[in-house]
Write a protein that holds these residues in place. Sequence first.
Motif, PDB file in Angstrom:
ATOM      1  N   ALA A 335       0.818  -1.143   0.102  1.00 42.72           N
ATOM      2  CA  ALA A 335      -0.002   0.001   0.102  1.00 42.72           C
ATOM      3  C   ALA A 335       0.941   1.293  -0.086  1.00 42.72           C
ATOM      4  O   ALA A 335       2.090   1.169  -0.049  1.00 42.72           O
ATOM      5  CB  ALA A 335      -0.933  -0.097   1.212  1.00 42.72           C
ATOM      6  N   LEU A 336       0.557   2.414  -0.173  1.00 45.47           N
ATOM      7  CA  LEU A 336       0.837   3.566  -0.079  1.00 45.47           C
ATOM      8  C   LEU A 336       0.753   4.586   1.330  1.00 45.47           C
ATOM      9  O   LEU A 336      -0.694   4.543   1.519  1.00 45.47           O
ATOM     10  CB  LEU A 336       0.495   4.262  -1.300  1.00 45.47           C
ATOM     11  CG  LEU A 336       1.087   3.873  -2.618  1.00 45.47           C
ATOM     12  CD1 LEU A 336       0.876   4.712  -3.784  1.00 45.47           C
ATOM     13  CD2 LEU A 336       2.745   3.666  -2.590  1.00 45.47           C
ATOM     14  N   THR A 337       1.520   5.149   1.578  1.00 42.74           N
ATOM     15  CA  THR A 337       1.325   6.314   2.839  1.00 42.74           C
ATOM     16  C   THR A 337       0.635   7.520   2.125  1.00 42.74           C
ATOM     17  O   THR A 337       0.577   7.640   0.818  1.00 42.74           O
ATOM     18  CB  THR A 337       2.250   6.629   3.447  1.00 42.74           C
ATOM     19  OG1 THR A 337       3.295   7.256   2.681  1.00 42.74           O
ATOM     20  CG2 THR A 337       3.328   5.424   4.136  1.00 42.74           C
ATOM     21  N   ARG A 338       0.159   8.626   2.943  1.00 40.43           N
ATOM     22  CA  ARG A 338      -0.291   9.632   2.479  1.00 40.43           C
ATOM     23  C   ARG A 338       0.781  10.502   1.769  1.00 40.43           C
ATOM     24  O   ARG A 338       0.431  11.242   0.646  1.00 40.43           O
ATOM     25  CB  ARG A 338      -1.137  10.384   3.721  1.00 40.43           C
ATOM     26  CG  ARG A 338      -2.004   9.876   4.160  1.00 40.43           C
ATOM     27  CD  ARG A 338      -2.637  10.925   5.442  1.00 40.43           C
ATOM     28  NE  ARG A 338      -3.847  10.125   5.824  1.00 40.43           N
ATOM     29  CZ  ARG A 338      -3.917   9.431   7.054  1.00 40.43           C
ATOM     30  NH1 ARG A 338      -2.663   9.197   7.659  1.00 40.43           N
ATOM     31  NH2 ARG A 338      -4.856   8.999   7.584  1.00 40.43           N
ATOM     32  N   SER A 339       1.960  10.268   1.969  1.00 42.35           N
ATOM     33  CA  SER A 339       2.904  10.798   1.383  1.00 42.35           C
ATOM     34  C   SER A 339       3.568  10.137   0.122  1.00 42.35           C
ATOM     35  O   SER A 339       4.456  10.617  -0.487  1.00 42.35           O
ATOM     36  CB  SER A 339       4.132  11.127   2.270  1.00 42.35           C
ATOM     37  OG  SER A 339       4.820   9.967   2.708  1.00 42.35           O
ATOM     38  N   GLY A 340       3.050   8.805  -0.290  1.00 39.65           N
ATOM     39  CA  GLY A 340       3.483   8.009  -1.246  1.00 39.65           C
ATOM     40  C   GLY A 340       4.415   7.164  -0.925  1.00 39.65           C
ATOM     41  O   GLY A 340       4.919   6.459  -2.161  1.00 39.65           O
ATOM     42  N   LYS A 341       4.925   7.077   0.174  1.00 35.58           N
ATOM     43  CA  LYS A 341       5.770   5.822   0.323  1.00 35.58           C
ATOM     44  C   LYS A 341       5.250   4.722   0.301  1.00 35.58           C
ATOM     45  O   LYS A 341       3.955   4.232   0.686  1.00 35.58           O
ATOM     46  CB  LYS A 341       6.515   6.161   1.856  1.00 35.58           C
ATOM     47  CG  LYS A 341       7.291   7.233   1.877  1.00 35.58           C
ATOM     48  CD  LYS A 341       8.095   7.296   3.280  1.00 35.58           C
ATOM     49  CE  LYS A 341       8.841   8.628   3.445  1.00 35.58           C
ATOM     50  NZ  LYS A 341       9.252   8.612   4.921  1.00 35.58           N
ATOM     51  N   ALA A 342       5.908   3.689  -0.178  1.00 36.57           N
ATOM     52  CA  ALA A 342       5.562   2.115  -0.293  1.00 36.57           C
ATOM     53  C   ALA A 342       5.828   1.631   0.967  1.00 36.57           C
ATOM     54  O   ALA A 342       6.790   1.598   1.676  1.00 36.57           O
ATOM     55  CB  ALA A 342       6.341   1.456  -1.477  1.00 36.57           C
ATOM     56  N   VAL A 343       4.561   0.742   1.448  1.00 35.28           N
ATOM     57  CA  VAL A 343       4.359   0.029   2.524  1.00 35.28           C
ATOM     58  C   VAL A 343       4.297  -1.530   2.237  1.00 35.28           C
ATOM     59  O   VAL A 343       3.237  -1.780   1.592  1.00 35.28           O
ATOM     60  CB  VAL A 343       3.752   0.364   3.563  1.00 35.28           C
ATOM     61  CG1 VAL A 343       3.669  -0.192   5.022  1.00 35.28           C
ATOM     62  CG2 VAL A 343       4.010   1.994   4.022  1.00 35.28           C
ATOM     63  N   VAL A 344       5.180  -2.602   2.769  1.00 32.30           N
ATOM     64  CA  VAL A 344       4.811  -3.786   2.420  1.00 32.30           C
ATOM     65  C   VAL A 344       4.772  -4.610   3.464  1.00 32.30           C
ATOM     66  O   VAL A 344       5.750  -4.635   4.506  1.00 32.30           O
ATOM     67  CB  VAL A 344       6.000  -4.343   1.600  1.00 32.30           C
ATOM     68  CG1 VAL A 344       5.665  -5.760   0.982  1.00 32.30           C
ATOM     69  CG2 VAL A 344       6.152  -3.397   0.389  1.00 32.30           C
TER      70      VAL A 344
END
Length: 643
Positions: A335-344
């Motif tokens: 998924a993505l954080t609000r700032s656009g970082k990828a989280v796995v």
Amino acid sequence: MAKSFSEMEDSNRSANLSIHEVSDPARRVWLRGGLAAATGSLFGPAVLTACAATPSANSAAPALGRSIGFKGVAMAATDTVVVPEGYRAQVLYRWGDPVGVAGQMPAFKPDASNTAAEQALQAGMHHDGMAFFPLDGGARRGVLAMNHEYVDDGLLHPDGVKTWSAEKAYKSMAAHGVSVIEVEKTQTGWQTVTPSRYARRITARTPMRIAGPAAGHAMMKTAADPAGTQVLGTFNNCANGQTPWGTYLTCEENWAGYFEGPEQPDAHQKRWGLRKGSGSYFRWHEADERFDATRHPNEFNRFGWVVEIDPMDPTSVPVKRTALGRAAHEGAATALTRSGKAVVYMGEDARFEYIYKFVSRDAMKPGGLAANRELLDHGTLYVARFDAGGRGVWLPMVHGQGPLTAAAGFADQGEVLIKSRQAADALGATKMDRPEWTTVDMATGQVYCTLTNNTDRGKPDRPGPDAANPRAPNTMGQIIRWKEDGDLDGTAFSWDHLVLAGDPAQEREGARGNIRGDYFGSPDGLWVDPRGVLWIQTDASSSVMGQGEYSRLPNNQMLACDPTDPKGQIRRFLLGPTGCEVTGIAMASDLRTMFVNIQHPGESPSERSDPAQPSRYSKWPDGGRPRSATVVITKLDGGVIGT
């Protein structure tokens, strides 16, 4: 991999607490109140407006909410796929079907006499995790990428395992890995497109690149690859992930069992289950010496990674992303954080192992894969600690922080990642009951993980039962969930159990659950679809199905749940054929087509079926030798699945 529970790996002898030793005793009554109580104040409404769903959850998906409208399927012993009234199940892609490479489409031979070279151009065995990549809007056409977890050599070869040869070993390697196929909807239903410019088989011998902090590390270098940056193949690919930039993540799970170990393994090898005789099931080391860890000990370190694949370019080189850590990876929900970082989010399917999270250093850029080729190479890997009172923290797995120092056996970040289990041990992460698939509910911010079971729970030298899970052994499993404090890249969270699996009518603590609705055991596959319905798939071993605690569960199944429904009901949507695991799930963009994988129908309790008597266990899907297959499910009225 479906195995007898008694044979599952259990190599964690650290002193870390288990999930059951940190739970608040008061939570037991609350959990037994069922799902209605579990959807209370701890997980209030939340919206992650900037989090991207997977590519299948695009603008074409109807805004229907989470309502479930089908009539549940009754539990039964059956050798077919059973779906609700008003639905149709169609076999799409069987083991041995040609993948669709132009000019190279060998047909499946019913006696399984296809060669290794032919198998490398056909669907692999034991279909597992899967993702749909839309083409032309995705309602009628797309690309399916799917895993082929392992093989039953008893069915893979005409005479099973009565004899052995290098050709059989290489055919086994060719039946592992990943298929990429093109599918389209026609007047008679969905079918594979052959030939297709997207078609591709990735096997245990496909060249791959190693990227991230462990690339080029001394522990990754071999005689064949002195640079430590290139490797052949991926195998035991279980669950998967799908990135917002359009790639497929395939996860190497029980890879340790493919390597032959030494008489006296060192501490590192022991922690990963390598031992003398560990390669005796697949016997690859007899044909390819790289699988003999006594001769090539570092080859063992080059597996256990998440592999990123571009499903749209069959000429692209798959990449092992070492920044995500090394584990018996079950899945990689992205998924993505609000700032656009990828989280796995990643589970590790072994007894008393851990749940991990990776957060990218950089934000995703527009432009798809071309603009994000290194996004998963830079970031921070975390491991979860679940504390009492429903709180938890993410512990950073960063070299030089806390116990992760050279003095403690971690020379650099590369070694921290290669030794992810040992690093998690040192950090004091919480030992879990076989964490498998993870999934993220983008509307609420809740993350779910299946804890399939742990039959070592309560053994004399292992952690015992407690209020949060009063079952020893834990034969039925449960589903845990958590919500981050703030955005997905935070380091603290709240957690509870969505449900304890098992028949509520069972008197034995080892089998009693708190399910409202249709009961199940051994939850495995898990996915929140684009409208918010949680789909649950099961994988109870063939050695226990229909017996003991599973006496009323003769077949594996798939169920649907609305986690926000005050009634908390779980409803059975599908039954699989005899001996199978129900796994892998994806939908077309309009949610009117569902793809599900049926793995190892006819699996015998010994896991090596007798090819002379394949009908002893199953004849699915074609009346002869059982074959894993992808099934397409649609409504007869053309409506949205599940409504």
